[in-house]
Write an enzyme that holds these catalytic residues in place. Structure first.
Site, PDB file in Angstrom:
ATOM      1  N   GLN A  31       0.826  -1.209   0.000  1.00  0.00           N
ATOM      2  CA  GLN A  31       0.000   0.000   0.000  1.00  0.00           C
ATOM      3  C   GLN A  31       0.858   1.256   0.000  1.00  0.00           C
ATOM      4  OE1 GLN A  31      -3.215  -1.782   2.904  1.00  0.00           O
ATOM      5  NE2 GLN A  31      -3.854   0.258   2.297  1.00  0.00           N
ATOM      6  N   SER A  33       4.690  -6.187   2.635  1.00  0.00           N
ATOM      7  CA  SER A  33       3.373  -6.153   3.283  1.00  0.00           C
ATOM      8  C   SER A  33       2.327  -6.817   2.394  1.00  0.00           C
ATOM      9  CB  SER A  33       3.007  -4.700   3.638  1.00  0.00           C
ATOM     10  OG  SER A  33       1.833  -4.650   4.395  1.00  0.00           O
ATOM     11  N   LEU A  34       1.333  -6.064   1.935  1.00  0.00           N
ATOM     12  CA  LEU A  34       0.323  -6.606   1.018  1.00  0.00           C
ATOM     13  C   LEU A  34       0.970  -7.305  -0.179  1.00  0.00           C
ATOM     14  CD1 LEU A  34      -2.561  -6.689  -0.294  1.00  0.00           C
ATOM     15  CD2 LEU A  34      -1.883  -4.582  -1.426  1.00  0.00           C
ATOM     16  N   ARG A  72      -8.893  -9.063   4.051  1.00  0.00           N
ATOM     17  CA  ARG A  72      -7.803  -8.576   4.901  1.00  0.00           C
ATOM     18  C   ARG A  72      -7.966  -7.073   5.128  1.00  0.00           C
ATOM     19  NH1 ARG A  72      -2.495  -6.508   3.752  1.00  0.00           N
ATOM     20  NH2 ARG A  72      -0.853  -7.232   5.187  1.00  0.00           N
ATOM     21  N   HIS A 129       0.838  -3.546  10.933  1.00  0.00           N
ATOM     22  CA  HIS A 129       2.056  -4.185  11.445  1.00  0.00           C
ATOM     23  C   HIS A 129       2.412  -3.776  12.871  1.00  0.00           C
ATOM     24  CE1 HIS A 129       2.447  -5.766   7.456  1.00  0.00           C
ATOM     25  NE2 HIS A 129       2.454  -4.550   6.949  1.00  0.00           N
ATOM     26  N   GLN A 183       2.049 -11.623  10.097  1.00  0.00           N
ATOM     27  CA  GLN A 183       2.474 -10.463   9.306  1.00  0.00           C
ATOM     28  C   GLN A 183       1.602  -9.240   9.580  1.00  0.00           C
ATOM     29  OE1 GLN A 183       0.948  -9.197   5.873  1.00  0.00           O
ATOM     30  NE2 GLN A 183       2.691  -9.503   4.527  1.00  0.00           N
TER      31      GLN A 183
END
Length: 311
Positions: free
Chosen positions: A14, A95-96, A120, A204, A253
């Protein structure tokens, strides 16, 4: 296809989204739209229209941004595959972007990937009400200094390192008040910059533990296959192919920091020499350069950059 043991491909997370971000690539590969059509069928709304026309407020909703970036990354990966015979030795996503890596390594189907990241995003958005959480970028302090700042301002609330992006660039996340206090303390400690990020979710950090609990049911109902290409995971920067090992770390994560510096160090240890960023923008390319200038880094966002990557 030919094996290329010195090549890795990475996928952004993102923050890389922007209206019109696929306009140049679709000119040279009209099939990109077909990838978005599949995603739109899964979601029940026109994802491509949001990418092309916005509005920005819609594009930046976490539950929309995540499918947009997954579709963009997978579409870019397909463009790469159609023009190159090289099979990368490793994949990783920030991340994503780890979900983009999962799809491209055939761990999960694209359709399941779209369902997963949409859910998510919803779980993340619902876990922390708007205005309660925040994220900030701290530039110019080392990891230990950032951790110390977080500990100093952390009273009964949560604030901690969320992304170790490059040496001297750490993102923190948590409750808004301690994040703002950490910004001020970081400046006193000598940070070059310490700024709030325009995000709606504090990713996170432990505020996302509830999101992980909610997301677990959806994640555990999706078929996972062993990875066709090893994936370096965010939580511990270790390369894996075993589906049973990969899956549980996707829950961790959500509330543990992204170890991006260590991910690139792992690639270097495994003798990677060239890294290509597949997805909109070139955020990861910039981070990789700051982590290790000896790596040959490329991104793909138009015909010129695609040709450079192929060369």
């Amino acid at each position: 296809m030919t094996d290329n043991t010195k090549l890795a491909i990475v996928f952004p997370g993102q923050g890389s989204q922007s209206i019109g971000m696929m306009n140049e690539l679709v000119k040279i590969e009209p099939d990109i739209k077909a990838t978005f059509d599949i995603a739109s069928d899964v979601l029940g709304y026109n994802l491509w229209a949001i990418v092309v026309d916005g509005p920005e407020s819609e594009l930046n909703k976490t539950e929309v941004t995540q499918p947009v970036l997954l579709a963009s990354a997978v579409a870019t990966w397909k463009v790469w595959q159609q023009r190159s015979s090289a099979i990368p030795a490793l994949l990783a996503g920030h991340s994503l972007g780890e979900y983009s890596a999962l799809v491209c390594a055939d761990v999960i189907s694209f359709e399941d990937g779209i369902r997963l990241v949409a859910e998510r995003g919803r779980c993340m958005q619902e876990a922390v009400p708007a205005g309660v959480g925040a994220m900030a970028a701290i530039l110019g302090l080392d990891d230990e200094q950032v951790n110390k700042v977080c500990q100093e301002v952390n009273r009964s609330e949560i604030v901690s390192a969320a992304n170790f992006n490059s040496p001297g660039q750490v993102v923190i996340a948590g409750h808004k008040d301690p994040v703002e206090r950490a910004i001020e303390e970081a400046k006193k400690a000598g940070a070059k910059r310490a700024i709030l990020l325009p995000v709606s979710v504090p990713s996170h950090c432990m505020l996302m533990r509830e999101a992980a609990d909610r997301f677990a049911e959806t994640l555990n109902n999706v078929v996972f296959n062993d990875a066709g290409i090893p994936i370096i995971q965010n939580v511990d920067a270790q390369a894996r192919t075993d589906a049973a090992e990969i899956r549980p770390l996707l829950l961790e994560q959500l509330y543990k920091p992204v170890q991006w510096v260590n991910t690139i160090k792992t690639m270097k240890t495994l003798e990677i020499e060239k890294i290509i960023e597949c997805g909109p923008g070139k955020v990861l390319a910039g981070l990789v350069k700051r982590i290790d200038r000896s790596l040959n880094i490329h991104f793909i966002q138009d015909e010129s950059s695609l040709n450079n990557a192929l060369a």
